[in-house]
Write an enzyme that holds these catalytic residues in place. Sequence first.
Site, short mmCIF file in Angstrom:
data_model
loop_
_atom_site.label_atom_id
_atom_site.label_comp_id
_atom_site.label_asym_id
_atom_site.label_seq_id
_atom_site.Cartn_x
_atom_site.Cartn_y
_atom_site.Cartn_z
N ARG A 116 4.06 -3.16 -18.79
CA ARG A 116 2.69 -2.68 -19.00
C ARG A 116 2.67 -1.18 -19.14
NH1 ARG A 116 1.69 1.40 -15.06
NH2 ARG A 116 1.63 0.56 -12.95
N GLU A 215 -8.13 0.05 -13.01
CA GLU A 215 -7.71 1.36 -12.49
C GLU A 215 -7.60 2.39 -13.61
OE1 GLU A 215 -4.43 1.28 -9.68
OE2 GLU A 215 -3.71 3.20 -10.44
N ARG A 219 -5.09 -1.24 -19.57
CA ARG A 219 -3.75 -1.60 -19.14
C ARG A 219 -3.28 -2.58 -20.20
NH1 ARG A 219 -1.92 -0.74 -13.67
NH2 ARG A 219 -2.53 1.40 -13.25
N THR A 263 0.99 8.46 -9.79
CA THR A 263 2.26 7.73 -9.89
C THR A 263 2.48 7.18 -11.31
OG1 THR A 263 1.35 5.56 -9.29
CG2 THR A 263 2.18 6.94 -7.49
N ARG A 270 5.29 0.41 -16.43
CA ARG A 270 6.02 -0.35 -15.43
C ARG A 270 6.67 -1.53 -16.15
NH1 ARG A 270 6.57 -3.41 -10.46
NH2 ARG A 270 5.31 -5.15 -11.14
N ARG A 299 9.94 -5.31 -5.28
CA ARG A 299 8.65 -5.75 -4.72
C ARG A 299 8.63 -7.26 -4.60
NH1 ARG A 299 3.78 -3.04 -8.32
NH2 ARG A 299 4.25 -0.85 -7.97
N1 ARG Z 1 -3.58 4.57 -3.99
C1 ARG Z 1 -2.64 3.60 -3.55
C2 ARG Z 1 -1.72 4.24 -2.53
O1 ARG Z 1 -1.74 5.43 -2.44
C3 ARG Z 1 -1.83 3.02 -4.71
C4 ARG Z 1 -0.81 3.96 -5.29
C5 ARG Z 1 0.06 3.42 -6.42
N2 ARG Z 1 -0.43 2.22 -7.02
C6 ARG Z 1 -1.34 2.17 -7.97
N3 ARG Z 1 -1.76 0.98 -8.31
N4 ARG Z 1 -1.79 3.22 -8.55
O2 ARG Z 1 -1.03 3.55 -1.84
#
Ligand code: ARG
Length: 346
Positions: A116, A215, A219, A263, A270, A299
């Site tokens: 993704r 988010e 995506r 991230t 990913r 994971r």
């Molecule tokens: N905000 C969450 C944390 O700090 C997720 C961080 C990474 N994952 C994500 N789906 N962006 O643990």
Amino acid sequence: MNDKNEFPELPADCKSQLCKHLSKELFETLKDKETSNGFTLRQAINSGVENIDSGIGVYAGDEESYTTFSGLFDPIIEEYHGFSKEDKHKSNLDPADLNAPNPDPDGDFIVSTRIRVGRNVADLPLGPAISRDQRNDIEHQVSGALNGLTGSLAGTYFPLQGMSEADSTQLIADHFLFKAGDRFLEAAGLNRDWPEGRGIYHNDEKTFLVWVNEEDQLRIISMQMGGDIKEVFTRLSNAISEIEQQVPFSYTEHLGYLTSCPTNLGTAMRASVHIALPKLAADMEVFEKIADQYHLQIRGIHGEHSESEGGVYDISNRRRLGVTEVECVQDMYDGVVAMIAAEKAL
Ligand code: ARG
């Protein structure tokens, strides 16, 4: 939420990047700044303040957040991606540069492959700062582009708002539906006006999927059973360029594709397989050593923060920024080859 001018109470044993990097001094220098979309430090850190078990704990509201609050974002980006303020990101989505013959043609180990990327629309705020109207406009624009896809990418867009019982049951059975009420997203302001403006597109073969306004605004996901990683990457790469002709994406030379969570910056990619490695998993030390060597994350198979089931693990690239898309997939591929060899040797 406490007063925005007050340094938030962060417990001493908090391990997130936010807790590590947000000193009282830094808070004082950033607390009165805001981006031109009105996004504040308090909003950027709220998810990590309310969720002390966060790994990271910060989200950007727009491109400017990464510069306005660079005192906080830069060290987090540096630590997560090993990428400094002076570095430049490079993109390469050309499948011809990927060396990835199916490492498991008999299907003994790899259950499925999924890659993704996150994308956000150029010149608009990211999800945490977007307005209801802007979000609805994005849905309109993106679903229009998706409904125009042809050939093997042709499919159907399902808005969450007003979704029929039958559609929702089917999308849940396919594991396509994104989860509602995630507490990290909730505190980041990413669930505002839910479910309006959100939806899911998939092609008829169910190998290509797009989440709208989760988010990230898009995506884009390519997936199929088995270990033909190159085929999955090729489909994704084609889909991205088709969509990009209709919807311009937010990109900077320094940070690559912009995403709300730091991230995901850069490639926002990913690349993962679900893989059965029961023998290797019995020796987590060796398993993790191989993962580290290839910059991979191990994971569980039910998404982020989940456990493994029946010896099946989700293996994916950890680096996303300062490496190209081809390198992300190559990392994952090379590591999976090494893991299969180790499993066979045991
Ligand atoms: N905000 C969450 C944390 O700090 C997720 C961080 C990474 N994952 C994500 N789906 N962006 O643990």
